[in-house]
Design a protein around this motif. Structure first.
Motif, PDB file in Angstrom:
ATOM      1  N   ASN A  42     -23.363   0.164  46.560  1.00  0.00           N
ATOM      2  CA  ASN A  42     -24.219  -1.019  46.640  1.00  0.00           C
ATOM      3  C   ASN A  42     -23.570  -2.092  47.506  1.00  0.00           C
ATOM      4  OD1 ASN A  42     -25.927   0.329  44.953  1.00  0.00           O
ATOM      5  ND2 ASN A  42     -25.709  -1.048  43.224  1.00  0.00           N
ATOM      6  N   LYS A  43     -24.403  -2.903  48.113  1.00  0.00           N
ATOM      7  CA  LYS A  43     -23.926  -3.982  48.978  1.00  0.00           C
ATOM      8  C   LYS A  43     -23.214  -5.043  48.146  1.00  0.00           C
ATOM      9  CE  LYS A  43     -25.462  -7.250  52.441  1.00  0.00           C
ATOM     10  NZ  LYS A  43     -26.577  -7.845  53.149  1.00  0.00           N
ATOM     11  N   LYS A  44     -22.107  -5.543  48.678  1.00  0.00           N
ATOM     12  CA  LYS A  44     -21.327  -6.595  48.012  1.00  0.00           C
ATOM     13  C   LYS A  44     -21.946  -7.952  48.363  1.00  0.00           C
ATOM     14  CE  LYS A  44     -18.324  -3.617  46.469  1.00  0.00           C
ATOM     15  NZ  LYS A  44     -18.340  -3.219  45.088  1.00  0.00           N
ATOM     16  N   THR A  45     -22.568  -8.580  47.372  1.00  0.00           N
ATOM     17  CA  THR A  45     -23.224  -9.882  47.602  1.00  0.00           C
ATOM     18  C   THR A  45     -22.520 -11.028  46.870  1.00  0.00           C
ATOM     19  OG1 THR A  45     -24.736  -9.434  45.770  1.00  0.00           O
ATOM     20  CG2 THR A  45     -25.490  -8.826  47.989  1.00  0.00           C
ATOM     21  N   ILE A  46     -21.558 -10.692  46.005  1.00  0.00           N
ATOM     22  CA  ILE A  46     -20.791 -11.700  45.268  1.00  0.00           C
ATOM     23  C   ILE A  46     -19.330 -11.566  45.694  1.00  0.00           C
ATOM     24  CG2 ILE A  46     -20.054 -12.503  42.986  1.00  0.00           C
ATOM     25  CD1 ILE A  46     -22.639 -11.243  41.849  1.00  0.00           C
ATOM     26  N   ASN A  47     -18.766 -12.631  46.265  1.00  0.00           N
ATOM     27  CA  ASN A  47     -17.382 -12.564  46.743  1.00  0.00           C
ATOM     28  C   ASN A  47     -16.387 -12.413  45.603  1.00  0.00           C
ATOM     29  OD1 ASN A  47     -18.016 -12.701  49.463  1.00  0.00           O
ATOM     30  ND2 ASN A  47     -18.038 -14.926  49.455  1.00  0.00           N
ATOM     31  N   TYR A  48     -16.445 -13.320  44.632  1.00  0.00           N
ATOM     32  CA  TYR A  48     -15.533 -13.306  43.486  1.00  0.00           C
ATOM     33  C   TYR A  48     -16.350 -13.439  42.206  1.00  0.00           C
ATOM     34  CZ  TYR A  48     -11.746 -14.198  46.798  1.00  0.00           C
ATOM     35  OH  TYR A  48     -10.843 -14.116  47.829  1.00  0.00           O
ATOM     36  N   ALA A  49     -15.923 -12.718  41.170  1.00  0.00           N
ATOM     37  CA  ALA A  49     -16.624 -12.794  39.889  1.00  0.00           C
ATOM     38  C   ALA A  49     -15.633 -12.788  38.740  1.00  0.00           C
ATOM     39  CB  ALA A  49     -17.607 -11.637  39.737  1.00  0.00           C
ATOM     40  N   ILE A  50     -16.055 -13.427  37.655  1.00  0.00           N
ATOM     41  CA  ILE A  50     -15.305 -13.489  36.399  1.00  0.00           C
ATOM     42  C   ILE A  50     -16.244 -13.030  35.302  1.00  0.00           C
ATOM     43  CG2 ILE A  50     -14.210 -15.051  34.736  1.00  0.00           C
ATOM     44  CD1 ILE A  50     -13.572 -16.904  37.151  1.00  0.00           C
ATOM     45  N   LEU A  51     -15.733 -12.233  34.368  1.00  0.00           N
ATOM     46  CA  LEU A  51     -16.535 -11.801  33.231  1.00  0.00           C
ATOM     47  C   LEU A  51     -16.870 -13.015  32.371  1.00  0.00           C
ATOM     48  CD1 LEU A  51     -17.759  -9.404  31.633  1.00  0.00           C
ATOM     49  CD2 LEU A  51     -15.601  -9.329  30.369  1.00  0.00           C
ATOM     50  N   ASN A  52     -18.139 -13.263  32.161  1.00  0.00           N
ATOM     51  CA  ASN A  52     -18.584 -14.400  31.359  1.00  0.00           C
ATOM     52  C   ASN A  52     -18.654 -13.984  29.895  1.00  0.00           C
ATOM     53  OD1 ASN A  52     -19.493 -16.897  30.609  1.00  0.00           O
ATOM     54  ND2 ASN A  52     -21.598 -16.574  31.301  1.00  0.00           N
ATOM     55  N   SER A  53     -17.491 -14.019  29.253  1.00  0.00           N
ATOM     56  CA  SER A  53     -17.396 -13.627  27.852  1.00  0.00           C
ATOM     57  C   SER A  53     -16.865 -14.794  27.037  1.00  0.00           C
ATOM     58  CB  SER A  53     -16.446 -12.433  27.710  1.00  0.00           C
ATOM     59  OG  SER A  53     -16.205 -12.154  26.350  1.00  0.00           O
ATOM     60  N   ILE A  77     -20.274 -13.476  35.559  1.00  0.00           N
ATOM     61  CA  ILE A  77     -21.224 -12.367  35.426  1.00  0.00           C
ATOM     62  C   ILE A  77     -21.215 -11.803  34.018  1.00  0.00           C
ATOM     63  CG2 ILE A  77     -21.115 -11.736  37.879  1.00  0.00           C
ATOM     64  CD1 ILE A  77     -19.359  -9.299  36.946  1.00  0.00           C
ATOM     65  N   SER A  78     -22.391 -11.429  33.552  1.00  0.00           N
ATOM     66  CA  SER A  78     -22.529 -10.723  32.282  1.00  0.00           C
ATOM     67  C   SER A  78     -23.962 -10.216  32.171  1.00  0.00           C
ATOM     68  CB  SER A  78     -22.193 -11.623  31.090  1.00  0.00           C
ATOM     69  OG  SER A  78     -23.166 -12.622  30.953  1.00  0.00           O
ATOM     70  N   ASP A  79     -24.133  -9.218  31.385  1.00  0.00           N
ATOM     71  CA  ASP A  79     -25.458  -8.707  31.050  1.00  0.00           C
ATOM     72  C   ASP A  79     -25.275  -7.734  29.899  1.00  0.00           C
ATOM     73  OD1 ASP A  79     -28.032  -7.294  30.987  1.00  0.00           O
ATOM     74  OD2 ASP A  79     -28.377  -8.294  32.903  1.00  0.00           O
ATOM     75  N   PRO A  80     -25.974  -7.927  28.790  1.00  0.00           N
ATOM     76  CA  PRO A  80     -25.786  -7.047  27.631  1.00  0.00           C
ATOM     77  C   PRO A  80     -26.322  -5.623  27.837  1.00  0.00           C
ATOM     78  CG  PRO A  80     -27.577  -8.587  27.232  1.00  0.00           C
ATOM     79  CD  PRO A  80     -26.951  -8.973  28.539  1.00  0.00           C
ATOM     80  N   ILE A  81     -27.141  -5.437  28.846  1.00  0.00           N
ATOM     81  CA  ILE A  81     -27.705  -4.113  29.114  1.00  0.00           C
ATOM     82  C   ILE A  81     -26.785  -3.389  30.105  1.00  0.00           C
ATOM     83  CG2 ILE A  81     -29.702  -2.849  30.036  1.00  0.00           C
ATOM     84  CD1 ILE A  81     -31.381  -5.364  29.175  1.00  0.00           C
ATOM     85  N   PRO A  82     -26.164  -2.282  29.666  1.00  0.00           N
ATOM     86  CA  PRO A  82     -25.177  -1.606  30.521  1.00  0.00           C
ATOM     87  C   PRO A  82     -25.673  -1.285  31.932  1.00  0.00           C
ATOM     88  CG  PRO A  82     -25.164  -0.647  28.329  1.00  0.00           C
ATOM     89  CD  PRO A  82     -26.323  -1.611  28.375  1.00  0.00           C
ATOM     90  N   GLU A  83     -26.903  -0.820  32.053  1.00  0.00           N
ATOM     91  CA  GLU A  83     -27.442  -0.479  33.374  1.00  0.00           C
ATOM     92  C   GLU A  83     -27.452  -1.703  34.286  1.00  0.00           C
ATOM     93  OE1 GLU A  83     -28.938   0.266  30.485  1.00  0.00           O
ATOM     94  OE2 GLU A  83     -28.857   2.451  30.436  1.00  0.00           O
ATOM     95  N   ASN A  84     -27.864  -2.843  33.733  1.00  0.00           N
ATOM     96  CA  ASN A  84     -27.906  -4.077  34.520  1.00  0.00           C
ATOM     97  C   ASN A  84     -26.503  -4.559  34.867  1.00  0.00           C
ATOM     98  OD1 ASN A  84     -30.662  -3.929  34.201  1.00  0.00           O
ATOM     99  ND2 ASN A  84     -30.762  -5.563  32.674  1.00  0.00           N
TER     100      ASN A  84
END
Length: 190
Positions: A42-53, A77-84
Motif C-alpha cells: 500500500n502507498k505510504k500516506t502517513i510519514n510518522y505515526a504513534i499508536l493511539n492507546s 493511529i488506532s482502529d478496533p477493527i483489525p482489518e481497518n
C-alpha cells in the motif's frame, strides 16, 4: 513456553528453571496473515505515526515527547477493527513505538515491519532480540509463516512425546549463607 528468546531468558533467570522453551514467535491466524499480505504494498500516506492507546504501557506519551524533542509531526493511529488497523498501519512510513514495560513479544512491531514500516522503538520487546526482525516485507511474512508451522510442531512434540530436547540445561547458582548464631547448633542441620 516463552514467546521470544529474551522472554525465555528472563523466565529462566528469574525463576531458576530450565524447562522453558522459546517459541521465537507468535501465532497469527491464516486470515490475519492473508490480510497483511494483501496490504504489503500500500502507498505510504502517513510519514510518522504513534499508536493511539490509552494504555500507559504502550508509550504513547513517551512517543509524543520524542516527536516534540525531534520536531517530528506524527499522526495518532488506532482502529478496533483489525482489518481497518492493518490497512491504516500499511499506510505509515515510520512507526514510533516506545513500550514502557517489557513486552514478551510485540505483534505490532512485527506487523509494522511486515507492512514495510520503518520503526523507531526501544529495547522493551522480546521480538527486538530475534534475528529475523531485521527482515521486512514479504521476507518477514515468509519467516512468520514458517515459524507458525515450527511453533505448532514444537508444541506437538513437547506435549505428545514429552520430548525435551528444546530445553537448555540451566544450573542454579550455588549460594553460601553467612550468619551469626548463638547456641543454635542443634538447628544448623535443619
Amino acid at each position: 513456553m516463552a514467546q521470544s528468546k529474551k522472554h525465555c531468558e528472563l523466565i529462566q533467570k528469574n525463576l531458576w528453571i530450565s524447562n522453558v522453551i522459546s517459541l521465537e514467535c507468535n501465532l497469527w491466524s491464516d486470515n490475519h496473515i492473508r490480510l497483511m499480505e494483501e496490504n504489503l504494498n500500500n502507498k505510504k500516506t502517513i510519514n510518522y505515526a504513534i499508536l493511539n492507546s490509552n494504555n500507559p504501557i504502550k508509550g504513547k506519551f513517551e512517543a509524543l515527547e520524542y516527536c516534540k524533542k525531534n520536531n517530528i509531526s506524527a499522526d495518532l493511529i488506532s482502529d478496533p477493527i483489525p482489518e481497518n488497523f492493518i490497512k491504516l498501519l500499511s499506510s505509515v512510513d515510520t512507526l514510533i513505538f516506545f513500550p514502557q514495560s517489557f513486552e514478551t513479544y510485540s505483534r505490532l512491531i512485527v506487523e509494522a515491519k511486515i507492512l514495510n514500516c520503518k520503526l523507531i522503538t526501544n529495547k522493551s520487546s522480546g521480538v527486538i532480540y530475534e534475528d529475523y526482525i531485521n527482515n521486512s516485507g514479504i521476507e518477514l511474512l515468509k519467516i512468520i509463516k514458517r515459524k507458525k508451522i515450527e511453533i505448532l510442531e514444537k508444541i506437538k512434540l513437547f506435549l505428545l512425546t514429552g520430548e525435551n530436547r528444546f530445553i537448555k540445561s540451566f544450573i542454579k547458582p550455588k549460594v553460601s549463607i553467612l550468619t551469626t548464631i548463638y547456641k543454635s547448633g542443634k538447628y544448623i542441620e535443619s
